[in-house]
Design a protein around this motif. Structure first.
Motif, PDB file in Angstrom:
ATOM      1  N   VAL A 146       1.180  -1.325  -0.074  1.00  0.00           N
ATOM      2  CA  VAL A 146       0.227   0.607   0.157  1.00  0.00           C
ATOM      3  C   VAL A 146       0.845   1.571   0.285  1.00  0.00           C
ATOM      4  N   GLU A 202       3.936   1.477  -1.169  1.00  0.00           N
ATOM      5  CA  GLU A 202       4.317   1.859  -2.983  1.00  0.00           C
ATOM      6  C   GLU A 202       3.271   1.992  -3.573  1.00  0.00           C
ATOM      7  N   GLU A 203       2.464   1.725  -3.384  1.00  0.00           N
ATOM      8  CA  GLU A 203       0.723   2.578  -4.299  1.00  0.00           C
ATOM      9  C   GLU A 203       1.314   3.845  -3.707  1.00  0.00           C
ATOM     10  N   SER A 253      -5.864   3.318  -8.000  1.00  0.00           N
ATOM     11  CA  SER A 253      -4.922   3.116  -6.887  1.00  0.00           C
ATOM     12  C   SER A 253      -5.453   3.613  -5.640  1.00  0.00           C
ATOM     13  N   SER A 297      -6.497  -0.012  -4.930  1.00  0.00           N
ATOM     14  CA  SER A 297      -5.712  -1.323  -4.879  1.00  0.00           C
ATOM     15  C   SER A 297      -5.364  -0.794  -3.284  1.00  0.00           C
ATOM     16  N   ALA A 298      -5.100   0.302  -2.570  1.00  0.00           N
ATOM     17  CA  ALA A 298      -4.480   0.493  -1.102  1.00  0.00           C
ATOM     18  C   ALA A 298      -5.213   0.611   0.027  1.00  0.00           C
ATOM     19  N   GLY A 335      -9.125  -2.691  -8.065  1.00  0.00           N
ATOM     20  CA  GLY A 335      -8.180  -1.766  -7.310  1.00  0.00           C
ATOM     21  C   GLY A 335      -8.119  -3.151  -6.270  1.00  0.00           C
ATOM     22  N   ALA A 383      -3.521  -5.384  -5.132  1.00  0.00           N
ATOM     23  CA  ALA A 383      -2.688  -5.370  -3.852  1.00  0.00           C
ATOM     24  C   ALA A 383      -3.015  -6.954  -3.306  1.00  0.00           C
TER      25      ALA A 383
END
Length: 431
Positions: A154, A156-157, A273, A276-277, A327, A331
């Motif tokens: 997360v 890095e995202e 993003s 994904s987080a 998303g 991750a």
């Protein structure tokens, strides 16, 4: 502090000895990777006046960085983070400084910029894979390790969201080349702080001891085990990367066909993003009964199905919702891929194992972007989304079969082998 005595939460991960300092230093260095692509693209385009040259330089930089990643990671495994990462970071920062100086004013030769970009990409320090290897040594509880990897993914995202924003701030007050220079400065400072952390130093000492005892008699067997154990996570990473790389252009085409501007496209990318987080954070908090290898194809299939359905969206709002749903799986799928790679990595090869997964996802994104460029304009956008999702579904099907893959050592077997190696080392020291 024992991992088993802590509450399995993200706070418990950061309470591990030296974890916060080490993780913060790694993130500072990795922020450079979130900035450098846009900074180099803007700097080269301004210096040469050509988007074609800028695109070529970026392609050369990215190819050298991605495809040489396993080799650089192998150097970290062999020589330890301090001896390997510091020279890489120094070269990388110096070459980015050279590129910044060359692009500060117009008129730089394209061939020189390309050569410097290739050299810089070849020296990119594998801070992400090394940090994940440190997590593997620092966190002994597998439940906490899942949370550590989720937190890492997360973060890095978010770096790749905030990096371009930081470049935007820099170019308000200075030429784009200043962004390239800042990228080099960040990776230099971050790497120095990272390798001097007590957690990283202890991992380096352990790695050197294992290497001294086992390098000669187990080198070939180790390579074979790495190759077999990494089949599933590498296939998943490549499949997810292919899907994501193609989706960028498909979203752009979808928005243009409906008369929306670039600002709308930026919001959809941000939504992906954000999804994904959130998915990564939620994934890390769940106590999963199924093993990582069982979860891997299911999560990958989730990415593929949601992207395929996104092509049926009638409007931008619906597409944004579908992209957020996709998303949610991105991750977690990549986090699980890193977990499987760590479980099957031979002693002293954790950085290299993580680097192969990292290389696969980045190479997949590049190939997906190229495929997306061929699809857009030749097929309906909905069909393009279906094909993009199909790449992840195909990867899920491939890893779901799994029975034909070479057998790899189980974590318990690897732990027994480590204990035997420690006993052998104690006998050697006694002699």
């Amino acid at each position: 502090m024992s991992a088993s005595s802590t509450r399995p939460s993200y706070a418990a991960v950061l309470r591990m000895p030296h974890a916060t300092r080490t993780f913060t230093a790694a993130l500072l260095g990795r922020l450079s990777y979130g900035m450098v692509s846009l900074a180099v693209l803007l700097a080269v385009s301004r210096a040469t006046g050509s988007y074609a040259v800028a695109g070529t330089v970026m392609a050369l930089f990215g190819a050298a960085s991605v495809f040489l990643s396993p080799l650089r990671a192998a150097l970290v495994d062999r020589h330890g983070p301090h001896r390997a990462l510091l020279p890489m970071a120094a070269l990388y920062a110096g070459l980015l400084g050279t590129l910044a100086a060359a692009t500060w004013r117009p008129g730089a030769p394209a061939a020189v910029l390309g050569a410097v970009a290739v050299a810089a990409g070849a020296c990119t320090p594998p801070l992400g894979p090394t940090m994940r290897a440190v997590w593997g040594e620092l966190v002994t509880d597998r439940r906490l390790l899942q949370r550590a990897y989720s937190l890492d993914g997360v973060a890095e995202e978010l770096l790749f969201v905030s990096g371009p924003l930081l470049v935007g701030v820099v170019v308000r007050f200075a030429p784009p080349a200043a962004g390239v220079a800042v990228s080099g400065l960040l990776v230099g400072i971050g790497t120095l702080a990272f390798v001097t952390s007590p957690a990283v130093r202890s991992v380096a000492v352990q790695a050197s001891r294992v290497r001294a005892r086992t390098q000669m008699r187990k080198r070939m067997r180790m390579r074979m085990r790495i190759g077999g154990g990494l089949v599933q996570p590498v296939v998943v990473a490549a499949g997810v990367g292919l899907s994501l790389g193609a989706v960028d252009l498909l979203v752009l085409a979808f928005a243009e066909q409906r008369g929306h501007g670039d600002d709308a496209v930026a919001w959809i990318f941000a939504a992906l993003s954000a999804g994904s987080a959130v998915g990564g954070l939620l994934y890390g908090t769940v106590e999963w009964r199924a093993g990582a290898r069982t979860r891997l194809p299911a999560l990958t299939a989730g990415v593929g199905l949601t992207l395929a359905v996104a092509g049926l969206a009638p409007g931008l709002v619906t597409l944004t919702v579908a992209v957020v749903c996709a998303g949610f799986f991105v991750a977690p799928a990549l986090t699980t891929a890193y977990l499987v790679a760590d479980e099957t990595a031979a002693p002293g090869a954790r950085v290299q194992a993580g680097a192969w997964v990292n290389t696969a996802v980045n190479a997949g994104i590049s190939m997906g972007a190229a495929a997306g460029g061929l699809l857009v304009g030749r097929l309906p956008v909905g069909a393009g989304f279906a094909l993009a999702g199909g790449a992840a579904l195909l990867a899920a099907a491939a890893v779901g079969v799994g029975t034909r893959y070479p057998r790899v050592a189980l974590p318990q077997e690897q732990e027994q082998e480590r204990e035997r190696e420690q006993e052998a080392g104690a006998v050697e020291q006694a002699r």
